[in-house]
Design a protein around this motif. Sequence first.
Motif, PDB file in Angstrom:
ATOM      1  N   LEU A 269       0.819  -1.213   0.000  1.00 37.04           N
ATOM      2  CA  LEU A 269       0.000   0.000   0.000  1.00 37.04           C
ATOM      3  C   LEU A 269       0.855   1.266   0.000  1.00 37.04           C
ATOM      4  O   LEU A 269       0.496   2.266  -0.626  1.00 37.04           O
ATOM      5  CB  LEU A 269      -0.958  -0.007   1.192  1.00 37.04           C
ATOM      6  N   MET A 270       1.999   1.221   0.695  1.00 38.95           N
ATOM      7  CA  MET A 270       2.931   2.356   0.653  1.00 38.95           C
ATOM      8  C   MET A 270       3.448   2.550  -0.765  1.00 38.95           C
ATOM      9  O   MET A 270       3.530   3.669  -1.264  1.00 38.95           O
ATOM     10  CB  MET A 270       4.134   2.105   1.572  1.00 38.95           C
ATOM     11  N   SER A 271       3.809   1.458  -1.407  1.00 38.35           N
ATOM     12  CA  SER A 271       4.303   1.510  -2.777  1.00 38.35           C
ATOM     13  C   SER A 271       3.222   2.048  -3.707  1.00 38.35           C
ATOM     14  O   SER A 271       3.501   2.850  -4.611  1.00 38.35           O
ATOM     15  CB  SER A 271       4.754   0.116  -3.219  1.00 38.35           C
ATOM     16  N   GLY A 272       1.978   1.630  -3.480  1.00 42.93           N
ATOM     17  CA  GLY A 272       0.860   2.138  -4.278  1.00 42.93           C
ATOM     18  C   GLY A 272       0.725   3.644  -4.155  1.00 42.93           C
ATOM     19  O   GLY A 272       0.528   4.349  -5.144  1.00 42.93           O
ATOM     20  N   ALA A 273       0.849   4.146  -2.922  1.00 47.25           N
ATOM     21  CA  ALA A 273       0.754   5.596  -2.695  1.00 47.25           C
ATOM     22  C   ALA A 273       1.918   6.327  -3.350  1.00 47.25           C
ATOM     23  O   ALA A 273       1.731   7.385  -3.969  1.00 47.25           O
ATOM     24  CB  ALA A 273       0.718   5.890  -1.196  1.00 47.25           C
ATOM     25  N   GLU A 274       3.127   5.764  -3.212  1.00 49.11           N
ATOM     26  CA  GLU A 274       4.296   6.402  -3.817  1.00 49.11           C
ATOM     27  C   GLU A 274       4.171   6.451  -5.332  1.00 49.11           C
ATOM     28  O   GLU A 274       4.380   7.501  -5.952  1.00 49.11           O
ATOM     29  CB  GLU A 274       5.578   5.670  -3.435  1.00 49.11           C
ATOM     30  N   LYS A 275       3.806   5.336  -5.949  1.00 49.01           N
ATOM     31  CA  LYS A 275       3.688   5.288  -7.408  1.00 49.01           C
ATOM     32  C   LYS A 275       2.598   6.232  -7.911  1.00 49.01           C
ATOM     33  O   LYS A 275       2.779   6.931  -8.913  1.00 49.01           O
ATOM     34  CB  LYS A 275       3.407   3.860  -7.867  1.00 49.01           C
ATOM     35  N   ARG A 276       1.479   6.266  -7.205  1.00 44.45           N
ATOM     36  CA  ARG A 276       0.367   7.139  -7.604  1.00 44.45           C
ATOM     37  C   ARG A 276       0.801   8.604  -7.551  1.00 44.45           C
ATOM     38  O   ARG A 276       0.522   9.392  -8.460  1.00 44.45           O
ATOM     39  CB  ARG A 276      -0.832   6.906  -6.688  1.00 44.45           C
ATOM     40  N   GLU A 277       1.502   8.973  -6.483  1.00 43.99           N
ATOM     41  CA  GLU A 277       1.953  10.360  -6.342  1.00 43.99           C
ATOM     42  C   GLU A 277       3.014  10.703  -7.385  1.00 43.99           C
ATOM     43  O   GLU A 277       3.048  11.810  -7.913  1.00 43.99           O
ATOM     44  CB  GLU A 277       2.480  10.615  -4.929  1.00 43.99           C
ATOM     45  N   ARG A 278       3.894   9.749  -7.703  1.00 45.02           N
ATOM     46  CA  ARG A 278       4.907   9.992  -8.737  1.00 45.02           C
ATOM     47  C   ARG A 278       4.236  10.239 -10.092  1.00 45.02           C
ATOM     48  O   ARG A 278       4.657  11.107 -10.862  1.00 45.02           O
ATOM     49  CB  ARG A 278       5.885   8.826  -8.824  1.00 45.02           C
ATOM     50  N   VAL A 279       3.196   9.474 -10.406  1.00 44.53           N
ATOM     51  CA  VAL A 279       2.470   9.662 -11.664  1.00 44.53           C
ATOM     52  C   VAL A 279       1.793  11.033 -11.667  1.00 44.53           C
ATOM     53  O   VAL A 279       1.850  11.771 -12.654  1.00 44.53           O
ATOM     54  CB  VAL A 279       1.443   8.530 -11.891  1.00 44.53           C
ATOM     55  N   ARG A 280       1.161  11.399 -10.547  1.00 42.84           N
ATOM     56  CA  ARG A 280       0.514  12.700 -10.465  1.00 42.84           C
ATOM     57  C   ARG A 280       1.525  13.826 -10.673  1.00 42.84           C
ATOM     58  O   ARG A 280       1.288  14.764 -11.444  1.00 42.84           O
ATOM     59  CB  ARG A 280      -0.181  12.878  -9.103  1.00 42.84           C
ATOM     60  N   CYS A 281       2.692  13.709 -10.033  1.00 45.15           N
ATOM     61  CA  CYS A 281       3.743  14.725 -10.189  1.00 45.15           C
ATOM     62  C   CYS A 281       4.226  14.810 -11.636  1.00 45.15           C
ATOM     63  O   CYS A 281       4.440  15.897 -12.160  1.00 45.15           O
ATOM     64  CB  CYS A 281       4.926  14.423  -9.252  1.00 45.15           C
ATOM     65  N   MET A 282       4.382  13.654 -12.264  1.00 41.09           N
ATOM     66  CA  MET A 282       4.817  13.625 -13.657  1.00 41.09           C
ATOM     67  C   MET A 282       3.781  14.320 -14.549  1.00 41.09           C
ATOM     68  O   MET A 282       4.127  15.112 -15.416  1.00 41.09           O
ATOM     69  CB  MET A 282       5.022  12.185 -14.120  1.00 41.09           C
ATOM     70  N   MET A 283       2.503  14.051 -14.303  1.00 45.63           N
ATOM     71  CA  MET A 283       1.439  14.632 -15.116  1.00 45.63           C
ATOM     72  C   MET A 283       1.391  16.153 -15.007  1.00 45.63           C
ATOM     73  O   MET A 283       1.071  16.839 -15.977  1.00 45.63           O
ATOM     74  CB  MET A 283       0.081  14.039 -14.708  1.00 45.63           C
TER      75      MET A 283
END
Length: 128
Positions: free
Chosen positions: A58-72
Amino acid sequence: MNITILGKEFPIEYTIQAQQEMAEKFGDSFFEFSEENSGSFVSAAKSMTDVSCIISILMSGAEKRERVRCMMYGEEFTGPKALTAEEVAAAVHPGNFLEYRGAIVECIKSAQKTTVEIQKEKNVEATL
């Protein structure tokens, strides 16, 4: 949603990718209860290890989701790096088990809620 480990807050997210990783690792067994194994030390230790693994997912899910949002949005990622299951297991005490298990269940429930916004109907009079 966040959990705190050793005084540091970590976001957790139940994403589609996190759901897939959990299904591959555990199937439906994480939420099953077995009368025959419910009181054994081995089942308690395995359950705590499973919770550590799910927290990491779940931590990894949050990190990946936030990284995608930042990239966008062209932003720099500044969040914490997700801990591995081994790091989570090394950092938490068995006394935190129920708290973390509750956080996992709440995280999953909140991700499955559907929000529907309804606009108020305007009073319009028809004229002929």
